[in-house]
Design an enzyme around this catalytic site. Structure first.
Site, mmCIF file in Angstrom:
data_model
loop_
_atom_site.group_PDB
_atom_site.id
_atom_site.type_symbol
_atom_site.label_atom_id
_atom_site.label_comp_id
_atom_site.label_asym_id
_atom_site.label_seq_id
_atom_site.Cartn_x
_atom_site.Cartn_y
_atom_site.Cartn_z
ATOM 1 N N ASP A 41 33.797 4.718 -38.076
ATOM 2 C CA ASP A 41 33.908 5.972 -38.836
ATOM 3 C C ASP A 41 32.601 6.277 -39.566
ATOM 4 O O ASP A 41 32.160 7.427 -39.612
ATOM 5 C CB ASP A 41 35.092 5.933 -39.813
ATOM 6 C CG ASP A 41 35.078 4.692 -40.698
ATOM 7 O OD1 ASP A 41 34.578 3.650 -40.249
ATOM 8 O OD2 ASP A 41 35.561 4.769 -41.833
ATOM 9 N N ASP B 153 26.698 2.803 -42.723
ATOM 10 C CA ASP B 153 26.191 2.947 -44.088
ATOM 11 C C ASP B 153 25.008 1.980 -44.266
ATOM 12 O O ASP B 153 23.888 2.275 -43.819
ATOM 13 C CB ASP B 153 27.356 2.657 -45.031
ATOM 14 C CG ASP B 153 27.100 3.010 -46.472
ATOM 15 O OD1 ASP B 153 25.995 3.449 -46.791
ATOM 16 O OD2 ASP B 153 28.009 2.843 -47.303
ATOM 17 N N LYS C 181 24.926 7.539 -42.427
ATOM 18 C CA LYS C 181 24.317 7.744 -43.748
ATOM 19 C C LYS C 181 23.000 6.973 -43.752
ATOM 20 O O LYS C 181 22.900 5.888 -44.339
ATOM 21 C CB LYS C 181 25.263 7.144 -44.796
ATOM 22 C CG LYS C 181 25.471 7.973 -46.027
ATOM 23 C CD LYS C 181 26.322 7.182 -47.017
ATOM 24 C CE LYS C 181 27.529 7.943 -47.448
ATOM 25 N NZ LYS C 181 28.276 7.234 -48.515
ATOM 26 N N ASP D 18 38.755 5.728 -46.729
ATOM 27 C CA ASP D 18 39.599 5.576 -47.911
ATOM 28 C C ASP D 18 38.801 5.515 -49.201
ATOM 29 O O ASP D 18 37.598 5.260 -49.214
ATOM 30 C CB ASP D 18 40.396 4.271 -47.798
ATOM 31 C CG ASP D 18 39.511 3.036 -48.020
ATOM 32 O OD1 ASP D 18 38.489 2.915 -47.316
ATOM 33 O OD2 ASP D 18 39.817 2.223 -48.909
#
Ligand code: PRP
Length: 183
Positions: A102, A105, A133, A161
């Site tokens: 998903d 990072d 990101k 989440d």
């Protein structure tokens, strides 16, 4: 407006924008993968919704697997050490893998997983992440397929989440700071 929507500061990507981007990504992946019979491996939990949509958007002969990992450390950043909490259930020797995430990072999770799968004898390991990101990268990981390049904001929804909640929002949004301030 639902009781979860009230906690959202702004919507980054609507349900329609996500669907449209995944449709295009799936078509692009099909061209690359159509002769490779790939194994799609979803990284639980965050990627479970993206996994369901991307494998249907990429109509290539394939199968699916799931792996769960946890990062040591707490809060919104990890320490870099990754532990497998649920492993894949089949031999991947010689297989062309596509890891479905998903969000990419710091890169700690995918850096670890790519090495792990290569050690287990995969022929190739590609990375498909809905969001990237890059501003937060600690380990070098170059994704092969990216849905959206996102700013350094705390995003939830569409699988992602905060404190295990908001995963079932159909869109991707930014939480209001008061929801997590004080934690
Ligand atoms: C998130 C996300 C990735 C990882 C990316 O998972 O789903 O797996 O963090 O971060 P990194 O590039 O810094 O390693 P998380 O640990 O929040 O667990 P979850 O998938 O169960 O939400």
């Amino acid at each position: 407006m639902t009781n979860m929507d009230q906690d959202i500061l702004k919507i980054l990507y609507t349900e329609e924008e996500i669907a449209s981007r995944i449709h295009a990504l799936g078509a692009q992946m099909y061209e690359d993968l159509k002769d490779k019979e790939p194994l799609f491996i979803s990284v639980l939990r965050g990627a479970f919704i993206f996994m369901a949509d991307i494998v249907r958007a990429c109509q290539v002969r394939s199968d699916v697997e799931f792996i769960a990992v946890s990062s040591y450390g707490s809060g919104t950043s990890s320490t870099g050490a990754v532990k497998i909490t649920h492993d894949i259930q089949q031999d991947i020797t010689g297989r062309n893998l596509v890891v479905i995430e998903d969000i990419l990072d710091s890169g700690n999770t995918l850096h670890f997983l790519k090495q792990y799968f290569m050690t287990k004898g995969a022929a190739s390991v590609s990375i498909c992440t809905l969001m990237d990101k890059p501003s937060r990268r600690a380990k070098q990981v170059i994704p092969d397929y990216v849905g959206f390049t996102v700013p350094d904001e705390f995003v939830v929804g569409y699988g992602l989440d905060y404190d295990q909640k908001y995963r079932n929002l159909p869109y991707i949004g930014v939480l209001k700071p008061e929801v997590y301030e004080g934690d």
